[in-house]
Design a protein around this motif. Structure first.
Motif, mmCIF file in Angstrom:
data_model
loop_
_atom_site.group_PDB
_atom_site.id
_atom_site.type_symbol
_atom_site.label_atom_id
_atom_site.label_comp_id
_atom_site.label_asym_id
_atom_site.label_seq_id
_atom_site.Cartn_x
_atom_site.Cartn_y
_atom_site.Cartn_z
ATOM 1 N N LYS C 51 -3.243 -2.801 -9.121
ATOM 2 C CA LYS C 51 -2.902 -2.819 -7.690
ATOM 3 C C LYS C 51 -2.365 -1.469 -7.212
ATOM 4 O O LYS C 51 -2.439 -1.149 -6.026
ATOM 5 C CB LYS C 51 -1.820 -3.881 -7.432
ATOM 6 C CG LYS C 51 -2.362 -5.231 -7.066
ATOM 7 C CD LYS C 51 -1.232 -6.124 -6.603
ATOM 8 C CE LYS C 51 -0.741 -5.703 -5.217
ATOM 9 N NZ LYS C 51 0.463 -6.457 -4.846
ATOM 10 N N MET C 55 -2.622 1.010 -3.245
ATOM 11 C CA MET C 55 -1.459 1.274 -2.389
ATOM 12 C C MET C 55 -1.583 2.599 -1.643
ATOM 13 O O MET C 55 -2.312 3.497 -2.048
ATOM 14 C CB MET C 55 -0.194 1.339 -3.246
ATOM 15 C CG MET C 55 0.157 0.033 -3.898
ATOM 16 S SD MET C 55 1.614 0.254 -4.950
ATOM 17 C CE MET C 55 1.546 -1.287 -5.854
ATOM 18 N N SER C 59 4.030 3.767 -1.047
ATOM 19 C CA SER C 59 4.240 2.674 -2.001
ATOM 20 C C SER C 59 4.024 3.139 -3.432
ATOM 21 O O SER C 59 4.756 2.726 -4.340
ATOM 22 C CB SER C 59 3.305 1.502 -1.691
ATOM 23 O OG SER C 59 3.686 0.890 -0.489
ATOM 24 N N LYS C 60 3.017 4.000 -3.634
ATOM 25 C CA LYS C 60 2.784 4.521 -4.989
ATOM 26 C C LYS C 60 4.029 5.249 -5.499
ATOM 27 O O LYS C 60 4.491 5.019 -6.618
ATOM 28 C CB LYS C 60 1.600 5.505 -4.984
ATOM 29 C CG LYS C 60 0.254 4.825 -5.041
ATOM 30 C CD LYS C 60 -0.869 5.864 -5.087
ATOM 31 C CE LYS C 60 -2.211 5.164 -5.195
ATOM 32 N NZ LYS C 60 -3.342 6.054 -4.930
ATOM 33 N N TYR C 119 -0.582 -1.078 5.183
ATOM 34 C CA TYR C 119 0.526 -0.208 4.737
ATOM 35 C C TYR C 119 1.203 0.542 5.882
ATOM 36 O O TYR C 119 2.079 1.355 5.647
ATOM 37 C CB TYR C 119 0.024 0.779 3.670
ATOM 38 C CG TYR C 119 -0.211 0.074 2.349
ATOM 39 C CD1 TYR C 119 0.852 -0.228 1.510
ATOM 40 C CD2 TYR C 119 -1.489 -0.354 1.978
ATOM 41 C CE1 TYR C 119 0.662 -0.921 0.333
ATOM 42 C CE2 TYR C 119 -1.689 -1.050 0.799
ATOM 43 C CZ TYR C 119 -0.611 -1.330 -0.021
ATOM 44 O OH TYR C 119 -0.788 -2.028 -1.178
ATOM 45 N N GLU C 128 6.202 -4.242 -2.062
ATOM 46 C CA GLU C 128 5.477 -3.955 -3.303
ATOM 47 C C GLU C 128 6.429 -3.948 -4.506
ATOM 48 O O GLU C 128 6.092 -4.462 -5.567
ATOM 49 C CB GLU C 128 4.748 -2.606 -3.214
ATOM 50 C CG GLU C 128 3.534 -2.608 -2.274
ATOM 51 C CD GLU C 128 2.329 -3.369 -2.821
ATOM 52 O OE1 GLU C 128 2.460 -4.120 -3.801
ATOM 53 O OE2 GLU C 128 1.232 -3.214 -2.238
#
Lengths: 85, 386, 208
Positions: C51, C55, C59-60, C119, C128
């Motif tokens: 997942k 992103m 978020s990563k 996002y 997340e």
């Protein structure tokens, strides 16, 4: 047909960010959703965009998509029939 | 949590420019939702609650003398805050006042057309600073951006901020405007209804979006001259995450159920007049809320949604809906759920399709959103708290 | 109200140049592009979470920083954590992804992307993180011009005071905008024995 299937696999890997996957990893007869690729509802919506952007096919809702996204082969057959670009 | 007292509020929405105008429109059964074809240069039509063209500009020009240029978003936030501050009769330029802004997208429409505004205006903190500065307030405002639950999260943030002895008042503002950006996104989610929305209806078809702003001035001083038996108090609130999916509600209503449980702890369920739900009219949201309500053993309680009047006003929703629910309580009324004919949700709940009367003095506000967040607030009239 | 002295159990720092865990540099970046740098860290910490690649960059960055701080605690990351909360601040909200979404709605190339749009909310990164570690307590996202140690400490103390059932808070500063990455992710405990860092202004100033 096989060419279209391969093209679709590449596009799916790209738009759904399926990192590390190659077209060979996707079985064109296997279900796209549920088991296997681990796709979710947002992926289904993104496939609807792919159909419109690359093939000029407009799908009204996710329910319609569910039938068409059964497998890559079903998708390819639908594209062949309905594509406008 | 500290108990807060609402000593002044204001809704500036397409339904009206003050709280009483909004209550009037609601009482008469009006809805601001309308059909738009070609608005924002969008290829597909949609239903939404939008301000009439130039309404914001005209209202703002009449009230504010300043030459400084504000955006549409900043103007509605200022107009709502100005109304609430006036009602509360406080001096918002003092250091004892903290501004809290709830918004999801702020000035995002500037991405498409900067309209002569500096790039900095894309930052939410910058808008918040300008809004606070409009009132001459010297404090750094707090910006809450928790997707759809922002408006309720901001009220919880106010209760916490007021534990700081520096502050006597919190001005909580919820505001969002619609744009090509926001509407196209919801369209790409296939989440918008092709007709007026029907919250909790068996045949519901998705949500309508809305724009608007609302503000509440809260204080924690129960001896404040504006506080009396009718004053609405924010007693408790909680936020819980589903930890399930970023855009889909939990099938078991995990987070919302937990938030309700924390909020209702030891509070007599019998004294709840109604639950004002999020009720967006999407299949999954409304089912999820019904499951949470049943799990919390509140199924006997009337559940309403105001989305049929305002649409989903994003960061403003939680503030608008708390003010209108408070007004209903004050007038012993329970708003009906406009647009709904046959209730049908995963768990059975009681949705008033016509206005009802109540003598109870408390209500529960629930809300859920993207990112898996869920919030619950418990509010009551001061005279009714035992 | 109880006066709480929360402790920092572990923290990570992530910028485009460096990855730091508890003050120790784990990796440095000289020539990798911002996207490759994030993927490189994913591989370096042997993360297995497909997942991640779906992103946005905010978020990563948030997930990587959380994973590093979490790994250090040797916590069972798949266990439900209803005694954990998340509290994050940043400067640009989701503007990095907003810019990406805007590109999908240009008039001459109008194909709004749902996976990019999802996002375009600042708090998705907290969602997340909640999903990854099954954190079921409060998730809160605030936006401020810069990181304020005072405000962060207040926010953490307020959560602990309001929610007696919360023992740990993951969070800090999670910023990503146009190739500028700046993350401080901390795991803070309500109470703990031993030599952990106090969550105070002096320490926070050093960490950021």
């Amino acid at each position: 047909m096989e060419e279209l299937i391969n093209e679709l696999k590449k596009e799916i890997i790209e738009v759904l960010n399926l990192e590390g996957m190659t077209p060979e990893d996707i079985d064109e007869n296997a279900p796209l959703f549920g088991e296997g690729l681990g796709l979710d509802s947002i992926d289904a919506l993104e496939l609807i965009v792919l159909m419109e952007k690359n093939y000029g096919i407009k799908l009204a809702n996710a329910a319609e998509g569910r039938e068409i996204f059964k497998s890559v082969r079903v998708m390819a057959e639908y594209v062949k029939e309905h594509r406008t670009k | 949590m500290k108990v807060l007292y609402n000593i002044g509020d204001c809704i500036f929405s397409p339904m009206g420019s003050t709280t009483s105008e909004n209550v009037q429109a609601l009482s008469e059964g009006h809805s601001a939702l309308a059909y738009y074809d070609g608005a924002f240069n969008l290829p597909e039509p949609f239903f939404a609650s939008l301000f009439e063209k130039n309404h914001i500009e005209h209202t703002f020009a009449n009230r504010a003398k300043e030459a400084f240029r504000y955006t549409r978003f900043e103007k509605i936030a200022i107009l709502a805050a100005a109304g609430a501050i006036q009602n509360a009769d406080i001096d918002a330029s003092r250091k004892e006042v903290l501004f809290i802004l709830s918004t999801t997208k702020g000035n995002i429409e500037l991405l498409e057309n900067q309209d002569g505004f500096e790039k900095e205006r894309l930052f939410l903190w910058r808008s918040a600073q300008l809004i606070a500065q409009y009132f001459g307030n010297p404090n750094e405002p707090l910006v809450v951006s928790n997707a759809c639950i922002s408006g309720c999260a901001a009220q919880i943030a106010a209760a916490r901020a007021l534990t700081n002895p520096q502050y006597k008042y919190a001005v909580v503002i919820g505001a969002d405007v619609l744009s090509k950006f926001v509407i196209s996104g919801f369209q790409s989610f296939k989440a918008l209804s092709p007709e007026l929305c029907h919250p909790f209806d068996a045949d519901r078809t998705g949500l309508n979006l809305g724009e608007g702003a609302a503000a509440i001035v809260y204080t924690h001083f129960d001896n404040h001259p504006k506080v009396n038996a009718n004053t609405l108090c924010l007693l408790r609130g909680a936020i819980c995450n589903d930890a399930n999916h970023i855009s889909g509600p939990s099938r078991t209503a995990e987070g919302l159920f937990a938030a309700i449980e924390k909020t209702m702890q030891n509070f007599d369920k019998e004294s709840i007049a109604f639950i004002n739900a999020h009720g967006t009219a999407t299949r999954y949201n409304d089912d999820m809320e019904s499951i949470a309500i049943q799990r919390a053993q509140l199924s006997a309680c009337p559940v309403n949604s105001l989305k049929g009047y305002y649409g989903h006003a994003l960061g403003a929703a939680g503030v608008i809906e708390v003010i209108l629910s408070a007004q209903a309580l004050l007038q012993n009324r329970i708003w009906k759920t406009r647009g709904t004919q046959n209730t049908g949700t995963a768990s059975p709940i009681r949705v008033p399709l016509h206005e009802e009367k109540t003598l109870k003095t408390a209500f529960l506000k629930i809300i859920s959103g993207f990112g898996g967040g869920n919030a619950a607030l418990l509010l009551a009239q001061k005279g009714g708290i035992r | 109200m109880k006066n709480i002295q929360p402790k920092i159990l572990s923290y990570s720092r992530l910028t485009n140049q460096q990855l730091i865990l508890n003050g120790e540099t784990l990796l440095s970046n000289k020539e990798l592009s911002p996207n490759d740098w994030l993927s490189n860290i994913y591989k370096y910490i042997k993360m297995d979470y497909p997942k991640f690649f779906k992103m946005d960059r905010l978020s990563k960055a948030g997930i990587l920083a959380s994973e590093i701080a979490m790994n250090h605690l040797a916590q069972n990351s798949s266990e439900v954590k209803d005694n954990w909360a998340i509290c994050c601040f940043n400067h640009a909200a989701s503007l990095d992804d907003d810019l990406a979404y805007q590109k999908t709605i240009e008039p001459d190339n109008f194909y709004p992307s749902p996976s990019v749009f999802v996002y375009t909310l600042a708090n998705i990164v907290t969602g997340e993180i909640a999903i990854k570690y099954k954190i079921k307590g409060e998730t809160s996202f605030y936006v401020s011009e810069q990181f304020s140690p005072t405000l962060y400490i207040e926010s953490v103390q307020n959560i602990f005071n309001d929610s007696p059932d919360i023992d740990y808070i993951m969070g800090g500063w999670v910023e990503y905008l146009e190739n500028h990455c700046d993350v401080l992710m901390m795991i803070v405990a309500r109470e703990c024995d031993g030599s952990s860092l106090d969550l105070n202004e002096e320490n926070l100033k050093k960490l950021i």
